[in-house]
Every structure is written in structure tokens, then in C-alpha cells.
Write a protein that holds these residues in place. Sequence first.
Motif, PDB file in Angstrom:
ATOM      1  N   ASP A   1       0.846  -1.199   0.000  1.00 42.70           N
ATOM      2  CA  ASP A   1       0.000   0.000   0.000  1.00 42.70           C
ATOM      3  C   ASP A   1       0.872   1.236   0.000  1.00 42.70           C
ATOM      4  OD1 ASP A   1      -2.369  -1.493   0.080  1.00 42.70           O
ATOM      5  OD2 ASP A   1      -2.293  -1.629   2.274  1.00 42.70           O
ATOM      6  N   PHE A   2       0.905   1.924  -1.133  1.00 43.00           N
ATOM      7  CA  PHE A   2       1.706   3.139  -1.270  1.00 43.00           C
ATOM      8  C   PHE A   2       0.819   4.374  -1.129  1.00 43.00           C
ATOM      9  CE2 PHE A   2       4.174  -0.123  -3.362  1.00 43.00           C
ATOM     10  CZ  PHE A   2       5.487   0.198  -3.023  1.00 43.00           C
ATOM     11  N   GLY A   3       1.447   5.495  -0.805  1.00 44.32           N
ATOM     12  CA  GLY A   3       0.734   6.763  -0.742  1.00 44.32           C
ATOM     13  C   GLY A   3      -0.218   6.894   0.422  1.00 44.32           C
ATOM     14  N   THR A   4      -0.027   6.106   1.463  1.00 45.93           N
ATOM     15  CA  THR A   4      -0.943   6.151   2.609  1.00 45.93           C
ATOM     16  C   THR A   4      -0.382   7.055   3.707  1.00 45.93           C
ATOM     17  OG1 THR A   4       0.061   4.290   3.769  1.00 45.93           O
ATOM     18  CG2 THR A   4      -1.647   3.780   2.126  1.00 45.93           C
ATOM     19  N   PRO A   5      -1.266   7.657   4.521  1.00 42.29           N
ATOM     20  CA  PRO A   5      -0.786   8.447   5.667  1.00 42.29           C
ATOM     21  C   PRO A   5       0.035   7.601   6.637  1.00 42.29           C
ATOM     22  CG  PRO A   5      -3.131   8.866   5.269  1.00 42.29           C
ATOM     23  CD  PRO A   5      -2.736   7.709   4.389  1.00 42.29           C
ATOM     24  N   GLU A   6      -0.315   6.319   6.762  1.00 49.04           N
ATOM     25  CA  GLU A   6       0.407   5.443   7.697  1.00 49.04           C
ATOM     26  C   GLU A   6       1.852   5.244   7.255  1.00 49.04           C
ATOM     27  OE1 GLU A   6      -3.880   4.864   8.084  1.00 49.04           O
ATOM     28  OE2 GLU A   6      -2.556   4.727   6.343  1.00 49.04           O
ATOM     29  N   LEU A   7       2.061   5.055   5.953  1.00 47.46           N
ATOM     30  CA  LEU A   7       3.417   4.864   5.446  1.00 47.46           C
ATOM     31  C   LEU A   7       4.234   6.146   5.601  1.00 47.46           C
ATOM     32  CD1 LEU A   7       5.400   2.905   4.110  1.00 47.46           C
ATOM     33  CD2 LEU A   7       4.555   3.684   1.877  1.00 47.46           C
ATOM     34  N   SER A   8       3.614   7.277   5.290  1.00 42.93           N
ATOM     35  CA  SER A   8       4.310   8.559   5.453  1.00 42.93           C
ATOM     36  C   SER A   8       4.691   8.800   6.908  1.00 42.93           C
ATOM     37  CB  SER A   8       3.425   9.711   4.953  1.00 42.93           C
ATOM     38  OG  SER A   8       3.259   9.645   3.560  1.00 42.93           O
ATOM     39  N   ALA A   9       3.777   8.485   7.829  1.00 41.59           N
ATOM     40  CA  ALA A   9       4.050   8.692   9.256  1.00 41.59           C
ATOM     41  C   ALA A   9       5.167   7.777   9.734  1.00 41.59           C
ATOM     42  CB  ALA A   9       2.777   8.453  10.076  1.00 41.59           C
ATOM     43  N   LEU A  10       5.183   6.533   9.249  1.00 42.70           N
ATOM     44  CA  LEU A  10       6.251   5.608   9.622  1.00 42.70           C
ATOM     45  C   LEU A  10       7.606   6.155   9.177  1.00 42.70           C
ATOM     46  CD1 LEU A  10       7.404   2.901  10.635  1.00 42.70           C
ATOM     47  CD2 LEU A  10       6.756   1.904   8.411  1.00 42.70           C
ATOM     48  N   ILE A  11       7.678   6.651   7.949  1.00 42.43           N
ATOM     49  CA  ILE A  11       8.937   7.201   7.436  1.00 42.43           C
ATOM     50  C   ILE A  11       9.378   8.405   8.263  1.00 42.43           C
ATOM     51  CG2 ILE A  11       9.965   8.413   5.464  1.00 42.43           C
ATOM     52  CD1 ILE A  11       8.283   6.462   3.686  1.00 42.43           C
ATOM     53  N   ASP A  12       8.433   9.296   8.577  1.00 41.17           N
ATOM     54  CA  ASP A  12       8.773  10.458   9.417  1.00 41.17           C
ATOM     55  C   ASP A  12       9.296  10.014  10.778  1.00 41.17           C
ATOM     56  OD1 ASP A  12       7.897  12.049   7.338  1.00 41.17           O
ATOM     57  OD2 ASP A  12       5.985  12.593   8.290  1.00 41.17           O
ATOM     58  N   ASP A  13       8.620   9.044  11.380  1.00 43.40           N
ATOM     59  CA  ASP A  13       9.051   8.542  12.695  1.00 43.40           C
ATOM     60  C   ASP A  13      10.431   7.904  12.610  1.00 43.40           C
ATOM     61  OD1 ASP A  13       6.569   9.360  13.577  1.00 43.40           O
ATOM     62  OD2 ASP A  13       5.796   7.343  13.968  1.00 43.40           O
ATOM     63  N   MET A  14      10.686   7.183  11.521  1.00 42.88           N
ATOM     64  CA  MET A  14      12.000   6.540  11.359  1.00 42.88           C
ATOM     65  C   MET A  14      13.103   7.582  11.204  1.00 42.88           C
ATOM     66  SD  MET A  14      10.954   3.285   8.950  1.00 42.88           S
ATOM     67  CE  MET A  14      12.660   2.822   8.597  1.00 42.88           C
ATOM     68  N   PHE A  15      12.819   8.680  10.500  1.00 41.61           N
ATOM     69  CA  PHE A  15      13.823   9.730  10.362  1.00 41.61           C
ATOM     70  C   PHE A  15      14.151  10.355  11.715  1.00 41.61           C
ATOM     71  CE2 PHE A  15      13.450   9.901   5.705  1.00 41.61           C
ATOM     72  CZ  PHE A  15      14.765  10.196   5.374  1.00 41.61           C
ATOM     73  N   LEU A  16      13.128  10.646  12.514  1.00 43.49           N
ATOM     74  CA  LEU A  16      13.407  11.234  13.822  1.00 43.49           C
ATOM     75  C   LEU A  16      14.135  10.235  14.719  1.00 43.49           C
ATOM     76  CD1 LEU A  16      13.229  13.599  15.763  1.00 43.49           C
ATOM     77  CD2 LEU A  16      11.093  12.623  16.621  1.00 43.49           C
ATOM     78  N   THR A  17      13.691   8.981  14.701  1.00 44.91           N
ATOM     79  CA  THR A  17      14.340   7.956  15.525  1.00 44.91           C
ATOM     80  C   THR A  17      15.797   7.792  15.131  1.00 44.91           C
ATOM     81  OG1 THR A  17      12.222   6.813  15.784  1.00 44.91           O
ATOM     82  CG2 THR A  17      14.211   5.541  16.256  1.00 44.91           C
ATOM     83  N   MET A  18      16.076   7.779  13.835  1.00 40.81           N
ATOM     84  CA  MET A  18      17.457   7.688  13.359  1.00 40.81           C
ATOM     85  C   MET A  18      18.277   8.872  13.856  1.00 40.81           C
ATOM     86  SD  MET A  18      18.816   7.434   9.394  1.00 40.81           S
ATOM     87  CE  MET A  18      17.897   8.906   8.901  1.00 40.81           C
ATOM     88  N   SER A  19      17.699  10.073  13.825  1.00 41.02           N
ATOM     89  CA  SER A  19      18.426  11.263  14.280  1.00 41.02           C
ATOM     90  C   SER A  19      18.683  11.212  15.782  1.00 41.02           C
ATOM     91  CB  SER A  19      17.627  12.526  13.921  1.00 41.02           C
ATOM     92  OG  SER A  19      17.501  12.663  12.524  1.00 41.02           O
ATOM     93  N   VAL A  20      17.671  10.785  16.549  1.00 40.46           N
ATOM     94  CA  VAL A  20      17.833  10.677  17.998  1.00 40.46           C
ATOM     95  C   VAL A  20      18.926   9.668  18.344  1.00 40.46           C
ATOM     96  CG1 VAL A  20      16.708   9.798  20.098  1.00 40.46           C
ATOM     97  CG2 VAL A  20      15.503  11.430  18.627  1.00 40.46           C
ATOM     98  N   ALA A  21      18.966   8.562  17.598  1.00 40.78           N
ATOM     99  CA  ALA A  21      19.958   7.505  17.854  1.00 40.78           C
ATOM    100  C   ALA A  21      21.290   7.792  17.195  1.00 40.78           C
ATOM    101  CB  ALA A  21      19.410   6.164  17.375  1.00 40.78           C
ATOM    102  N   ASP A  22      21.403   8.940  16.509  1.00 44.51           N
ATOM    103  CA  ASP A  22      22.639   9.351  15.848  1.00 44.51           C
ATOM    104  C   ASP A  22      23.055   8.336  14.794  1.00 44.51           C
ATOM    105  OD1 ASP A  22      24.521  11.321  15.468  1.00 44.51           O
ATOM    106  OD2 ASP A  22      25.939  10.504  16.917  1.00 44.51           O
ATOM    107  N   GLY A  23      22.092   7.963  13.951  1.00 46.48           N
ATOM    108  CA  GLY A  23      22.334   6.949  12.936  1.00 46.48           C
ATOM    109  C   GLY A  23      22.468   7.527  11.546  1.00 46.48           C
ATOM    110  N   ALA A  24      23.063   6.727  10.661  1.00 48.83           N
ATOM    111  CA  ALA A  24      23.180   7.070   9.243  1.00 48.83           C
ATOM    112  C   ALA A  24      22.142   6.341   8.409  1.00 48.83           C
ATOM    113  CB  ALA A  24      24.575   6.714   8.737  1.00 48.83           C
ATOM    114  N   GLY A  25      21.518   5.303   8.980  1.00 50.31           N
ATOM    115  CA  GLY A  25      20.487   4.538   8.300  1.00 50.31           C
ATOM    116  C   GLY A  25      19.662   3.787   9.333  1.00 50.31           C
ATOM    117  N   LEU A  26      18.423   3.476   8.976  1.00 48.99           N
ATOM    118  CA  LEU A  26      17.537   2.764   9.901  1.00 48.99           C
ATOM    119  C   LEU A  26      16.508   1.987   9.083  1.00 48.99           C
ATOM    120  CD1 LEU A  26      16.849   2.532  13.038  1.00 48.99           C
ATOM    121  CD2 LEU A  26      15.016   4.169  12.533  1.00 48.99           C
ATOM    122  N   ALA A  27      16.402   0.695   9.369  1.00 50.75           N
ATOM    123  CA  ALA A  27      15.420  -0.161   8.708  1.00 50.75           C
ATOM    124  C   ALA A  27      14.157  -0.249   9.548  1.00 50.75           C
ATOM    125  CB  ALA A  27      16.005  -1.559   8.497  1.00 50.75           C
TER     126      ALA A  27
END
Length: 202
Positions: free
Chosen positions: A39-65
Motif C-alpha cells: 500500500d503506497f501513498g498512505t498516511p500510515e506509510l508517510s508517518a512511519l517514514i517520518d518517525d523513522m527519520f526522527l528515531t534515526m536522528s535521535v539515535a545518531d544513525g546514518a540509516g535505519l530499517a
Amino acid sequence: MPVRDERPTLPPEAERGSFRRVTVIGEEVLSRPCREVTDFGTPELSALIDDMFLTMSVADGAGLAANQVGVDLRLFVYDCPDDHGVRHVGHVVNPVLELPDPGSRRLIDDFEGCLSVPGATMEVPRTDRATVRGFDKDGNPLVIEGTGYFARCLQHETDHLLGHTYLDRLTARDRKNALRQMENRKEDVFAQRAARAARLAR
């Protein structure tokens, strides 16, 4: 995968995101292949990506799966420099990794860590070039080419989505060493993340 250089600004996705707990080696979600995103283009997928970016930044990461935040979907985000200092920021859904032909590939031994193995670093051989083909969150095709440290990041994160961590590429002795490092350092890492979360997270 931990970052090497201090990033001057947060990516806009991180500004919109919420912090999620990073899974730790031994949790079952890290050791099984992730599911394809259908399922592409969903609010849930966009929110997951946003959360992963913040989590990666908080954890001082270069990538996050995605399975590093407990979601078994084929998706990773990155904010990673290459060996020339060029910053690469983005996400890829349903990635397929392509490496150079064996006759033309060059393996580089370099230290590698993982946000799900907090505090540990070990030398891991990776090819110096890598390509990932996949899609963005709206289903548009993507081709991402990386060299040097960014190529390492692409390989590391794609491994995660197959249910592997860099520990699986180590000898039994080196794996034991990495786990010992984690035990000795993880509380300091968690404290640093908590302090950074207090500054960055909503």
C-alpha cells in the motif's frame, strides 16, 4: 548504522516525526525477512517514514530499517555521507540490492556498527559500490547509487530487511567480541539517546 559526521540540520521528515524505541539484537523481528510494502501513498506509510527519520536522528544513525522500530516492512531511511563528504538523505521501499560483478568489485574492510547492537563496532568487508532499486512512498521507482561509506550503508540496511545484522557476517569470535562491547557500553548509549530525544523529540 551509526553516523560518522555531525549533521548540520535535521531532515524535514524528522521534524514531523515521533520517536520510536529501537529494537535490540535478540528480538525476533530483527531475525526474519520483512514483508513487501503493498500500500503506497498512505498516511500510515508517510508517518512511519517520518518517525523513522526522527528515531534515526535521535539515535545518531546514518540509516535505519523498519524492523529496527519493530515494523516488519521492507523499508529503510538514510541520512549518510559518502567518502567525499556528500550528504545523502532519503528513503527506499521494497529495495533490491545490486552489487558489482565479482570480477570488478572491491571489498573494503572498515568498522561498522548498528543501532540495534548499541555500542559495538567491528570490521566488516563490504563492496565499495552498491546500487539499490526500489520505490518511494508514493510508488515511484527509485535507483540509488552509493560509493564508499554510503555504499556500506545501503548494504547494511538491505541486510536488515532480509533478517540479518552485521553480526551475521562476523566470525564466532568477533561476534562474541561485539556482544561483549554492547554489554559494556549499551547503558551509556541509551543515556545519550535519552538526552538527545529530550532535545529533538516531540
